[in-house]
Design a protein around this motif. Structure first.
Motif, PDB file in Angstrom:
ATOM      1  N   ALA A 133       0.855  -1.193   0.000  1.00  0.00           N
ATOM      2  CA  ALA A 133       0.000   0.000   0.000  1.00  0.00           C
ATOM      3  C   ALA A 133       0.889   1.240   0.000  1.00  0.00           C
ATOM      4  CB  ALA A 133      -0.899   0.008   1.232  1.00  0.00           C
ATOM      5  N   SER A 134       0.256   2.417  -0.158  1.00  0.00           N
ATOM      6  CA  SER A 134       1.009   3.663  -0.034  1.00  0.00           C
ATOM      7  C   SER A 134       0.245   4.618   0.875  1.00  0.00           C
ATOM      8  CB  SER A 134       1.229   4.298  -1.410  1.00  0.00           C
ATOM      9  OG  SER A 134      -0.012   4.719  -1.955  1.00  0.00           O
ATOM     10  N   ALA A 135       0.924   5.676   1.272  1.00  0.00           N
ATOM     11  CA  ALA A 135       0.284   6.715   2.098  1.00  0.00           C
ATOM     12  C   ALA A 135       0.870   8.060   1.717  1.00  0.00           C
ATOM     13  CB  ALA A 135       0.532   6.428   3.579  1.00  0.00           C
ATOM     14  N   CYS A 136       0.027   9.091   1.718  1.00  0.00           N
ATOM     15  CA  CYS A 136       0.532  10.422   1.357  1.00  0.00           C
ATOM     16  C   CYS A 136       0.174  11.469   2.412  1.00  0.00           C
ATOM     17  CB  CYS A 136      -0.011  10.840  -0.009  1.00  0.00           C
ATOM     18  SG  CYS A 136      -1.789  11.026  -0.020  1.00  0.00           S
ATOM     19  N   ASP A 137      -0.467  11.044   3.502  1.00  0.00           N
ATOM     20  CA  ASP A 137      -0.851  12.021   4.529  1.00  0.00           C
ATOM     21  C   ASP A 137       0.392  12.477   5.300  1.00  0.00           C
ATOM     22  OD1 ASP A 137      -3.445  13.027   6.156  1.00  0.00           O
ATOM     23  OD2 ASP A 137      -1.702  12.723   7.465  1.00  0.00           O
ATOM     24  N   PRO A 138       0.681  13.792   5.306  1.00  0.00           N
ATOM     25  CA  PRO A 138       1.929  14.250   5.948  1.00  0.00           C
ATOM     26  C   PRO A 138       1.976  13.974   7.452  1.00  0.00           C
ATOM     27  CG  PRO A 138       0.568  16.123   5.236  1.00  0.00           C
ATOM     28  CD  PRO A 138      -0.064  14.892   4.661  1.00  0.00           C
ATOM     29  N   ILE A 139       0.819  13.978   8.094  1.00  0.00           N
ATOM     30  CA  ILE A 139       0.816  13.709   9.547  1.00  0.00           C
ATOM     31  C   ILE A 139       1.169  12.235   9.780  1.00  0.00           C
ATOM     32  CG2 ILE A 139      -0.540  13.854  11.676  1.00  0.00           C
ATOM     33  CD1 ILE A 139      -2.419  15.814  10.007  1.00  0.00           C
ATOM     34  N   MET A 140       0.514  11.373   9.003  1.00  0.00           N
ATOM     35  CA  MET A 140       0.810   9.939   9.113  1.00  0.00           C
ATOM     36  C   MET A 140       2.288   9.668   8.815  1.00  0.00           C
ATOM     37  SD  MET A 140      -0.906   6.563   8.002  1.00  0.00           S
ATOM     38  CE  MET A 140      -0.093   5.105   7.365  1.00  0.00           C
ATOM     39  N   ILE A 141       2.810  10.299   7.739  1.00  0.00           N
ATOM     40  CA  ILE A 141       4.212  10.059   7.355  1.00  0.00           C
ATOM     41  C   ILE A 141       5.153  10.517   8.467  1.00  0.00           C
ATOM     42  CG2 ILE A 141       6.030  10.796   5.736  1.00  0.00           C
ATOM     43  CD1 ILE A 141       3.826  10.728   3.534  1.00  0.00           C
ATOM     44  N   SER A 142       4.821  11.651   9.105  1.00  0.00           N
ATOM     45  CA  SER A 142       5.706  12.157  10.155  1.00  0.00           C
ATOM     46  C   SER A 142       5.704  11.249  11.387  1.00  0.00           C
ATOM     47  CB  SER A 142       5.315  13.581  10.532  1.00  0.00           C
ATOM     48  OG  SER A 142       4.086  13.559  11.252  1.00  0.00           O
TER      49      SER A 142
ATOM     50  N   VAL B 205      17.886   9.424   4.563  1.00  0.00           N
ATOM     51  CA  VAL B 205      16.742  10.274   4.219  1.00  0.00           C
ATOM     52  C   VAL B 205      16.656  11.410   5.232  1.00  0.00           C
ATOM     53  CG1 VAL B 205      14.245  10.411   3.989  1.00  0.00           C
ATOM     54  CG2 VAL B 205      15.459   8.420   3.125  1.00  0.00           C
ATOM     55  N   ASN B 206      16.754  12.651   4.735  1.00  0.00           N
ATOM     56  CA  ASN B 206      16.792  13.803   5.640  1.00  0.00           C
ATOM     57  C   ASN B 206      15.466  14.552   5.679  1.00  0.00           C
ATOM     58  OD1 ASN B 206      19.549  13.251   6.039  1.00  0.00           O
ATOM     59  ND2 ASN B 206      20.000  14.322   4.133  1.00  0.00           N
ATOM     60  N   THR B 207      14.789  14.633   4.527  1.00  0.00           N
ATOM     61  CA  THR B 207      13.545  15.395   4.483  1.00  0.00           C
ATOM     62  C   THR B 207      12.363  14.430   4.393  1.00  0.00           C
ATOM     63  OG1 THR B 207      13.888  15.537   2.115  1.00  0.00           O
ATOM     64  CG2 THR B 207      14.528  17.438   3.405  1.00  0.00           C
ATOM     65  N   PRO B 208      11.221  14.786   5.019  1.00  0.00           N
ATOM     66  CA  PRO B 208      10.080  13.878   4.960  1.00  0.00           C
ATOM     67  C   PRO B 208       9.609  13.715   3.517  1.00  0.00           C
ATOM     68  CG  PRO B 208       9.722  15.652   6.551  1.00  0.00           C
ATOM     69  CD  PRO B 208      10.956  15.991   5.782  1.00  0.00           C
ATOM     70  N   PRO B 209       9.389  12.489   3.082  1.00  0.00           N
ATOM     71  CA  PRO B 209       8.908  12.275   1.722  1.00  0.00           C
ATOM     72  C   PRO B 209       7.439  12.676   1.577  1.00  0.00           C
ATOM     73  CG  PRO B 209       9.066  10.197   2.898  1.00  0.00           C
ATOM     74  CD  PRO B 209       9.597  11.245   3.817  1.00  0.00           C
ATOM     75  N   ALA B 210       7.025  13.027   0.346  1.00  0.00           N
ATOM     76  CA  ALA B 210       5.631  13.394   0.088  1.00  0.00           C
ATOM     77  C   ALA B 210       4.742  12.163   0.085  1.00  0.00           C
ATOM     78  CB  ALA B 210       5.532  14.118  -1.247  1.00  0.00           C
ATOM     79  N   GLU B 211       5.327  11.016  -0.208  1.00  0.00           N
ATOM     80  CA  GLU B 211       4.558   9.772  -0.288  1.00  0.00           C
ATOM     81  C   GLU B 211       5.464   8.637   0.166  1.00  0.00           C
ATOM     82  OE1 GLU B 211       3.669   8.352  -4.286  1.00  0.00           O
ATOM     83  OE2 GLU B 211       1.633   7.871  -3.664  1.00  0.00           O
TER      84      GLU B 211
ATOM     85  N   LYS C 144      -6.395  13.669  10.689  1.00  0.00           N
ATOM     86  CA  LYS C 144      -7.494  14.411  10.069  1.00  0.00           C
ATOM     87  C   LYS C 144      -8.167  13.573   8.995  1.00  0.00           C
ATOM     88  CE  LYS C 144      -5.284  18.949  10.723  1.00  0.00           C
ATOM     89  NZ  LYS C 144      -6.095  19.487  11.831  1.00  0.00           N
ATOM     90  N   SER C 145      -7.412  12.634   8.410  1.00  0.00           N
ATOM     91  CA  SER C 145      -7.940  11.797   7.331  1.00  0.00           C
ATOM     92  C   SER C 145      -8.485  10.511   7.955  1.00  0.00           C
ATOM     93  CB  SER C 145      -6.804  11.485   6.357  1.00  0.00           C
ATOM     94  OG  SER C 145      -7.142  10.381   5.563  1.00  0.00           O
ATOM     95  N   THR C 146      -9.760  10.512   8.302  1.00  0.00           N
ATOM     96  CA  THR C 146     -10.289   9.435   9.146  1.00  0.00           C
ATOM     97  C   THR C 146     -10.958   8.301   8.380  1.00  0.00           C
ATOM     98  OG1 THR C 146     -12.325  10.704   9.398  1.00  0.00           O
ATOM     99  CG2 THR C 146     -10.658  10.962  11.126  1.00  0.00           C
ATOM    100  N   ALA C 147     -10.990   8.366   7.024  1.00  0.00           N
ATOM    101  CA  ALA C 147     -11.686   7.313   6.280  1.00  0.00           C
ATOM    102  C   ALA C 147     -10.815   6.094   6.025  1.00  0.00           C
ATOM    103  CB  ALA C 147     -12.194   7.863   4.948  1.00  0.00           C
ATOM    104  N   GLY C 148      -9.514   6.275   6.052  1.00  0.00           N
ATOM    105  CA  GLY C 148      -8.602   5.156   5.798  1.00  0.00           C
ATOM    106  C   GLY C 148      -7.204   5.696   5.590  1.00  0.00           C
TER     107      GLY C 148
END
Lengths: 104, 453
Positions: B308-317, B360-366, B401-405
């Motif tokens: 799977a993938s994820a793009c939510d910045p809060i989740m990624i952080s 990896v130094n900067t948070p990825p977008a995805e 904030k992204s509560t659907a999945g």
């Protein structure tokens, strides 16, 4: 500061058998290679710092003049294919070397 | 004989080569065609499962060229580490392909088949550690489902002396197939092995390098010369000397069966625009006891993965703490029911494929996430992977904030069975005396008009 990326033809990593990883740095220029070796720019301690690993895992740093090359061999974090493996061939572990900076 | 010429068609049997390169190689009248078919590089699965990491159709395509050309020219064809890992099932698989080609083309030749499978019963309590691999134990031997030993050049030399034109062998020291016919013809062992060491990867030692193109080696009294067969490639002193480093821990001392190849005094000289001459390589035989290398693999369990993938910045952080929380939930949900499993989350975009945590130094977008479960049964691996996936999909991490999945799945079904998982169980040395053994005994057969007698 000199960036290693700019001074080399080849930077690569690969398994040397299932229990070791080996890194090859092939310089473009013979004089720069000689200076890099003479000044001992790459040591087990420097490599360990760059990769965030314990220095005891670095087995050797060897210069090979016929290829203007410096070879670093380390103990693999795990045997190739063990649970937790990230890179079976060990062929994509070179990138910290690309941003390595030094002075000669 | 003033020189001995060897054609190496490809880096690994099945990796292919341009027909024009091969034909140019045959025009130069080689004295032997040789190919290395194996490696431990693809990991322990192939030795453990007994399957080849190369495809049957691709191996057959390469062998059709090599077998017919060798028979037509009346020269030997040598194949080492058949089927990739060289266990008896790999060897049988490769022999079957040779049989099929021989039958289709009605070929006649003498063939030697050399097994490298080791019966665990012959292993005594005298195995020697090959550091940094672990100390071999009796349990490691007992756990192994396949054990092979790496033969040197001698079994190939024996097979050729017994009249074999085609030699198909199990696990072999990579240079052995290239060196054996040249050593039989009286050439220097050190130079023959070093030439084999470079030829075994074929055109990888040229520039631009390629694992699927031919290379030509000519061995003479005090040097060997390597040349490309494709006009767009050339051997340079850099490409050839650099190859000496490839996949080796030490560039000047290369240990192998029966001794060490010492390259301390080796020199590389540009001979023509496309060829390089190598001199000064020496073979230093072991003093006292000789050893052969054993490789073994054991069954570890069964694997199920989900992607799977994820793009939510809060989740990624927060991905590391989220993964740990999911692992904890899986553990507590199945406590006392399924305790024996391995659960891993590979986070691509954030060191998923790197052993080094600082790259990896900067948070990825995805990020891409591979969920991996390994357990002693397929059912339990499926259960752990499925539960980890559904838990991660709906995990209510702090600040969400992204509560659907939480995940984007590209596939339905989302989970895949990866089958049996194997691990290396033996990588060590066993005392071995070449002259006092039935190991690696060539089995000779005749093939007449395509019929294996």
């Amino acid at each position: 500061m000199i960036k290693l990326f700019d001074m080399v033809d080849v930077v690569r990593s690969k398994n040397s058998g299932p229990y070791e990883l080996t890194f090859d740095i092939l310089f473009k220029d013979a004089d720069h290679f000689a200076a890099f070796v003479d000044k001992k720019i790459m040591t087990p301690a420097v490599f360990a710092g760059l990769y965030g690993i314990d220095e005891s895992l670095v087995e050797s740093v060897i210069a090979f003049p016929p290829a203007k090359a410096v070879k670093i061999t380390i103990i693999r974090p795990m045997a190739s294919g063990d649970l937790g493996e990230k890179d079976i061939y060990g062929a994509q572990q070179h990138s910290p070397l690309l941003s390595f900076e030094y002075e000669v | 004989m003033k020189e001995f010429k060897v054609l190496s068609p490809t880096a690994i049997l099945g990796y292919g080569f341009p027909a024009a390169s091969f034909e140019e190689g045959m025009r130069r009248k080689p004295d032997a065609i040789a190919v290395d078919a194996g490696s431990t590089d693809p990991g322990p699965y192939y030795l453990g499962s007994g399957k080849s990491f190369t495809d049957r159709g691709a191996v057959k395509r390469d062998l059709e060229f090599m077998l017919t050309a060798a028979i037509d020219a009346g020269i030997p064809l040598l194949i080492g580490s058949a089927g990739g890992s060289g266990a008896d099932s790999h060897l049988a698989w490769n022999v079957d392909i040779i049989k099929e080609i021989a039958a289709e083309k009605g070929l006649s030749f003498t063939v030697a088949v050399i097994s490298s499978q080791i019966d665990p019963k012959i292993i005594k309590d005298n195995l020697v550690q090959l550091a940094p691999a672990p100390v071999p134990t009796a349990k490691d031997v007992a756990d192994s489902v396949n054990i092979v030993a790496q033969m040197g050049e001698k079994p190939f030399m024996d097979a050729l002396k017994m009249g074999a034109q085609v030699v198909i062998a199990g696990r072999a020291y990579d240079p052995a197939v290239f060196a054996a016919p040249a050593i039989n013809a009286g050439f220097d062992v050190g130079l023959a092995l070093h030439m084999g060491k470079i030829l075994e990867c074929a055109a990888i030692a040229s520039t631009p390098g390629s694992g699927s193109d031919c290379m030509f080696g000519t061995l003479r009294a005090d040097h060997f010369e390597l040349d490309t067969l494709n006009p767009v490639k050339k051997c340079t002193t850099t490409s050839v000397s650099a190859h000496t480093l490839y996949e080796k821990s030490n560039p000047t001392k290369l240990p192998g069966p029966g001794g060490v190849l010492d390259l301390t005094g080796t020199t590389f000289e540009q001979a023509t625009e496309t060829s390089v001459i190598v001199r000064g390589s020496k073979f230093v035989p072991d003093e006292g006891q000789s050893y052969i290398k054993l490789e073994g693999a054991k069954l570890v369990g069964y694997r199920t993965v989900s992607f799977a993938s994820a793009c939510d910045p809060i989740m990624i952080s927060r991905i590391n703490e989220i993964v740990q929380a999911v692992k904890d939930k899986v553990a507590s949900n199945f406590e006392g029911k399924i305790d024996d499993y391995f659960l891993d989350f590979k986070i691509y975009g954030a060191n998923g494929g790197s052993f080094c945590s600082s790259s990896v130094n900067t948070p990825p977008a995805e990020i891409a996430i591979v969920i991996e479960a390994v357990a002693p049964t397929v059912a339990n691996a499926d259960t752990i992977c499925s539960f980890a996936r559904s838990t991660l999909l709906h995990f209510g991490y702090e600040g969400r904030k992204s509560t659907a999945g939480n995940l984007a799945f590209p596939f339905s079904p989302s989970d895949f069975s990866g089958g049996a998982v194997y691990g290396f169980s033996l990588y060590c040395l066993m005392p071995h005396d070449d002259d006092n053994t039935t190991l690696f005994a060539p089995k000779i057969s005749q093939v007449k008009d395509g019929v294996w007698i």
